[in-house]
Design a protein around this motif. Structure first.
Motif, PDB file in Angstrom:
ATOM      1  N   GLN A   1      -4.274  18.457   6.916  1.00 27.40           N
ATOM      2  CA  GLN A   1      -3.141  18.560   6.314  1.00 27.40           C
ATOM      3  C   GLN A   1      -3.477  18.580   4.999  1.00 27.40           C
ATOM      4  OE1 GLN A   1       0.381  19.887   7.053  1.00 27.40           O
ATOM      5  NE2 GLN A   1      -0.907  20.193   9.289  1.00 27.40           N
ATOM      6  N   ILE A   2      -4.566  17.805   4.703  1.00 29.08           N
ATOM      7  CA  ILE A   2      -4.333  16.727   3.493  1.00 29.08           C
ATOM      8  C   ILE A   2      -5.967  17.068   3.729  1.00 29.08           C
ATOM      9  CG2 ILE A   2      -2.567  16.362   2.184  1.00 29.08           C
ATOM     10  CD1 ILE A   2      -3.230  13.534   3.763  1.00 29.08           C
ATOM     11  N   PRO A   3      -6.992  17.990   2.832  1.00 30.96           N
ATOM     12  CA  PRO A   3      -7.971  17.908   3.088  1.00 30.96           C
ATOM     13  C   PRO A   3      -8.859  17.136   2.213  1.00 30.96           C
ATOM     14  CG  PRO A   3      -7.563  20.639   3.159  1.00 30.96           C
ATOM     15  CD  PRO A   3      -5.938  19.261   3.516  1.00 30.96           C
ATOM     16  N   GLN A   4      -8.026  17.581   0.900  1.00 25.65           N
ATOM     17  CA  GLN A   4      -9.086  16.984  -0.366  1.00 25.65           C
ATOM     18  C   GLN A   4      -9.050  15.537  -0.371  1.00 25.65           C
ATOM     19  OE1 GLN A   4      -5.516  17.908   0.120  1.00 25.65           O
ATOM     20  NE2 GLN A   4      -4.290  18.101  -1.204  1.00 25.65           N
ATOM     21  N   ILE A   5      -8.086  14.780   0.386  1.00 24.88           N
ATOM     22  CA  ILE A   5      -8.798  13.444   1.024  1.00 24.88           C
ATOM     23  C   ILE A   5      -9.389  13.674   1.457  1.00 24.88           C
ATOM     24  CG2 ILE A   5      -7.354  11.236   0.790  1.00 24.88           C
ATOM     25  CD1 ILE A   5      -5.241  11.891   0.325  1.00 24.88           C
ATOM     26  N   SER A   6     -10.804  12.514   1.736  1.00 26.79           N
ATOM     27  CA  SER A   6     -11.675  12.429   2.639  1.00 26.79           C
ATOM     28  C   SER A   6     -11.322  11.745   4.191  1.00 26.79           C
ATOM     29  CB  SER A   6     -12.782  11.720   1.994  1.00 26.79           C
ATOM     30  OG  SER A   6     -12.525  10.021   1.794  1.00 26.79           O
ATOM     31  N   ILE A   7     -11.848  12.204   5.163  1.00 22.69           N
ATOM     32  CA  ILE A   7     -11.358  10.944   5.975  1.00 22.69           C
ATOM     33  C   ILE A   7     -11.320   9.734   6.444  1.00 22.69           C
ATOM     34  CG2 ILE A   7     -13.079  11.924   7.313  1.00 22.69           C
ATOM     35  CD1 ILE A   7     -11.065  12.984   9.581  1.00 22.69           C
ATOM     36  N   ALA A   8     -12.099   9.255   5.672  1.00 19.60           N
ATOM     37  CA  ALA A   8     -12.591   7.733   5.474  1.00 19.60           C
ATOM     38  C   ALA A   8     -11.493   7.299   4.708  1.00 19.60           C
ATOM     39  CB  ALA A   8     -13.739   7.975   4.875  1.00 19.60           C
ATOM     40  N   THR A   9     -11.441   7.632   3.829  1.00 16.98           N
ATOM     41  CA  THR A   9     -10.131   7.046   2.750  1.00 16.98           C
ATOM     42  C   THR A   9      -9.218   7.421   3.523  1.00 16.98           C
ATOM     43  OG1 THR A   9     -11.270   7.841   0.727  1.00 16.98           O
ATOM     44  CG2 THR A   9      -9.182   7.587   0.844  1.00 16.98           C
ATOM     45  N   ILE A  10      -8.477   8.026   4.472  1.00 16.86           N
ATOM     46  CA  ILE A  10      -6.810   8.421   4.913  1.00 16.86           C
ATOM     47  C   ILE A  10      -7.727   7.402   6.175  1.00 16.86           C
ATOM     48  CG2 ILE A  10      -5.609  10.095   6.645  1.00 16.86           C
ATOM     49  CD1 ILE A  10      -6.775  12.400   4.980  1.00 16.86           C
ATOM     50  N   TYR A  11      -8.357   7.574   6.834  1.00 17.63           N
ATOM     51  CA  TYR A  11      -8.957   6.218   7.637  1.00 17.63           C
ATOM     52  C   TYR A  11      -8.532   5.008   7.313  1.00 17.63           C
ATOM     53  CZ  TYR A  11     -10.683   3.814  11.633  1.00 17.63           C
ATOM     54  OH  TYR A  11     -10.839   3.205  12.974  1.00 17.63           O
ATOM     55  N   ASN A  12      -9.269   4.785   6.050  1.00 16.35           N
ATOM     56  CA  ASN A  12      -8.843   2.989   5.746  1.00 16.35           C
ATOM     57  C   ASN A  12      -7.499   3.181   5.108  1.00 16.35           C
ATOM     58  OD1 ASN A  12     -11.878   2.759   5.659  1.00 16.35           O
ATOM     59  ND2 ASN A  12     -12.043   3.371   3.532  1.00 16.35           N
ATOM     60  N   ASN A  13      -6.948   3.521   4.809  1.00 14.80           N
ATOM     61  CA  ASN A  13      -5.642   3.511   4.107  1.00 14.80           C
ATOM     62  C   ASN A  13      -4.094   3.728   5.231  1.00 14.80           C
ATOM     63  OD1 ASN A  13      -4.399   3.641   1.325  1.00 14.80           O
ATOM     64  ND2 ASN A  13      -6.495   5.721   1.416  1.00 14.80           N
ATOM     65  N   ILE A  14      -4.866   4.219   6.177  1.00 15.59           N
ATOM     66  CA  ILE A  14      -4.239   4.012   7.964  1.00 15.59           C
ATOM     67  C   ILE A  14      -4.092   2.666   8.511  1.00 15.59           C
ATOM     68  CG2 ILE A  14      -4.228   5.032  10.393  1.00 15.59           C
ATOM     69  CD1 ILE A  14      -3.290   7.581   8.314  1.00 15.59           C
ATOM     70  N   LYS A  15      -5.406   2.230   8.583  1.00 15.23           N
ATOM     71  CA  LYS A  15      -5.606   0.669   8.753  1.00 15.23           C
ATOM     72  C   LYS A  15      -4.505  -0.194   7.683  1.00 15.23           C
ATOM     73  CE  LYS A  15      -8.417   0.011  12.006  1.00 15.23           C
ATOM     74  NZ  LYS A  15      -9.992  -0.420  12.256  1.00 15.23           N
ATOM     75  N   LEU A  16      -4.575   0.070   6.851  1.00 20.65           N
ATOM     76  CA  LEU A  16      -3.705  -1.268   6.074  1.00 20.65           C
ATOM     77  C   LEU A  16      -2.444  -0.811   6.222  1.00 20.65           C
ATOM     78  CD1 LEU A  16      -4.685  -2.606   3.018  1.00 20.65           C
ATOM     79  CD2 LEU A  16      -3.895  -0.697   2.064  1.00 20.65           C
ATOM     80  N   PHE A  17      -2.513   0.405   6.176  1.00 22.09           N
ATOM     81  CA  PHE A  17      -0.418   0.214   6.655  1.00 22.09           C
ATOM     82  C   PHE A  17      -0.239   0.044   7.571  1.00 22.09           C
ATOM     83  CE2 PHE A  17      -0.899   4.486   4.327  1.00 22.09           C
ATOM     84  CZ  PHE A  17      -0.362   4.316   2.831  1.00 22.09           C
ATOM     85  N   VAL A  18      -1.279  -0.242   9.085  1.00 22.12           N
ATOM     86  CA  VAL A  18      -0.900  -0.846  10.289  1.00 22.12           C
ATOM     87  C   VAL A  18      -1.065  -2.187  10.193  1.00 22.12           C
ATOM     88  CG1 VAL A  18      -2.193  -1.817  12.485  1.00 22.12           C
ATOM     89  CG2 VAL A  18      -1.926   1.295  11.330  1.00 22.12           C
ATOM     90  N   SER A  19      -2.159  -2.631   8.973  1.00 23.08           N
ATOM     91  CA  SER A  19      -1.946  -4.359   9.171  1.00 23.08           C
ATOM     92  C   SER A  19      -0.869  -4.898   8.605  1.00 23.08           C
ATOM     93  CB  SER A  19      -4.037  -4.649   8.643  1.00 23.08           C
ATOM     94  OG  SER A  19      -2.871  -4.412   7.438  1.00 23.08           O
ATOM     95  N   LEU A  20      -0.438  -3.467   7.868  1.00 27.78           N
ATOM     96  CA  LEU A  20       0.629  -4.475   6.790  1.00 27.78           C
ATOM     97  C   LEU A  20       2.211  -3.981   7.781  1.00 27.78           C
ATOM     98  CD1 LEU A  20       0.171  -3.260   3.644  1.00 27.78           C
ATOM     99  CD2 LEU A  20      -0.079  -5.713   3.683  1.00 27.78           C
TER     100      LEU A  20
ATOM    101  N   ILE B   1      -0.032  10.282   1.060  1.00 25.68           N
ATOM    102  CA  ILE B   1      -0.838  10.315   3.243  1.00 25.68           C
ATOM    103  C   ILE B   1       0.333   9.657   4.193  1.00 25.68           C
ATOM    104  CG2 ILE B   1      -1.919   9.010   4.766  1.00 25.68           C
ATOM    105  CD1 ILE B   1      -3.837   8.265   2.444  1.00 25.68           C
ATOM    106  N   LEU B   2       1.453   8.939   3.574  1.00 26.11           N
ATOM    107  CA  LEU B   2       2.401   8.488   3.600  1.00 26.11           C
ATOM    108  C   LEU B   2       3.823  10.207   4.109  1.00 26.11           C
ATOM    109  CD1 LEU B   2       3.269   5.292   2.222  1.00 26.11           C
ATOM    110  CD2 LEU B   2       3.122   5.444   4.837  1.00 26.11           C
ATOM    111  N   GLN B   3       3.952  10.553   3.254  1.00 23.28           N
ATOM    112  CA  GLN B   3       4.592  11.973   2.943  1.00 23.28           C
ATOM    113  C   GLN B   3       4.439  13.255   4.920  1.00 23.28           C
ATOM    114  OE1 GLN B   3       4.558  12.848  -1.384  1.00 23.28           O
ATOM    115  NE2 GLN B   3       6.244  12.683  -1.129  1.00 23.28           N
ATOM    116  N   THR B   4       2.339  12.978   4.546  1.00 24.83           N
ATOM    117  CA  THR B   4       2.476  13.469   5.458  1.00 24.83           C
ATOM    118  C   THR B   4       2.023  12.753   6.496  1.00 24.83           C
ATOM    119  OG1 THR B   4       0.388  14.169   3.859  1.00 24.83           O
ATOM    120  CG2 THR B   4      -0.179  15.074   5.824  1.00 24.83           C
ATOM    121  N   ILE B   5       2.134  11.973   6.640  1.00 23.61           N
ATOM    122  CA  ILE B   5       2.874  11.771   7.946  1.00 23.61           C
ATOM    123  C   ILE B   5       4.018  11.431   8.859  1.00 23.61           C
ATOM    124  CG2 ILE B   5       3.333   9.236   9.179  1.00 23.61           C
ATOM    125  CD1 ILE B   5       0.756   8.845   8.244  1.00 23.61           C
TER     126      ILE B   5
END
Ligand SMILES: [Zn+2]
Ligand SMILES: [Zn+2]
Length: 146
Positions: free
Chosen positions: A46-65, A27-31
């Motif tokens: 870019q990475i359709p093999q990862i679900s949009i919900a998983t991407i969204y949750n990880n992005i929220k986590l990255f934002v909080s950190l 996810i980070l590499q794609t960004i």
């Protein structure tokens, strides 16, 4: 360059107690690859093999950190960028929602002025500029020409 940025990011993630999973790395590499200010949908494309919900949750986590910064303005879709970037401002297209970076170092003076006028301790400032991007300006011209 991207690899370099990624090698810099990994210790940064570990410092924040984040487990480095292949998904998170991807996810980070794609960004990093997309540059600019991608939406969750842009990343998912870019990475359709990862679900949009998983991407969204990880992005929220990255934002909080504070690894990513959320840009909540524009056409209702949040856009994201890496937080550890040199200070810059955003110009937004009111038609297509595109966001462009620009820098104007002189504006940091506003923090000195604010401190002088208010005696506040200053941490940061934010500013956006709104307009019509060159692509949308051309489209308007084409329409007018019809
Ligand atoms: Zn535009
Ligand atoms: Zn930016």
């Amino acid at each position: 360059m991207q690899k370099e940025q990624m090698t810099k990011l990994i210790p940064f993630l570990k410092e924040r107690g984040l487990r480095i999973t292949p998904q998170r790395t991807l996810i980070l590499q794609t960004i990093l690859t997309l540059k600019g200010h991608p939406t969750v949908e842009d990343i998912h494309r870019q990475i359709p093999q990862i679900s949009i919900a998983t991407i969204y949750n990880n992005i929220k986590l990255f934002v909080s950190l504070r690894i990513l910064k959320e840009l909540p303005y524009g056409n209702g879709l949040s856009k994201y960028e890496l937080a550890n970037q040199p200070n810059h401002y955003h110009i937004l297209c009111e038609s297509c929602g595109d966001i462009f970076d620009f820098n104007y170092p002189t504006l940091t003076q506003i923090e000195h002025v604010a401190r002088k006028l208010t005696q506040y301790q200053i941490f940061s400032h934010q500013m956006e500029v709104y307009g019509l991007c060159p692509t949308c300006q051309n489209e308007t011209k084409v329409k007018e020409g019809d």
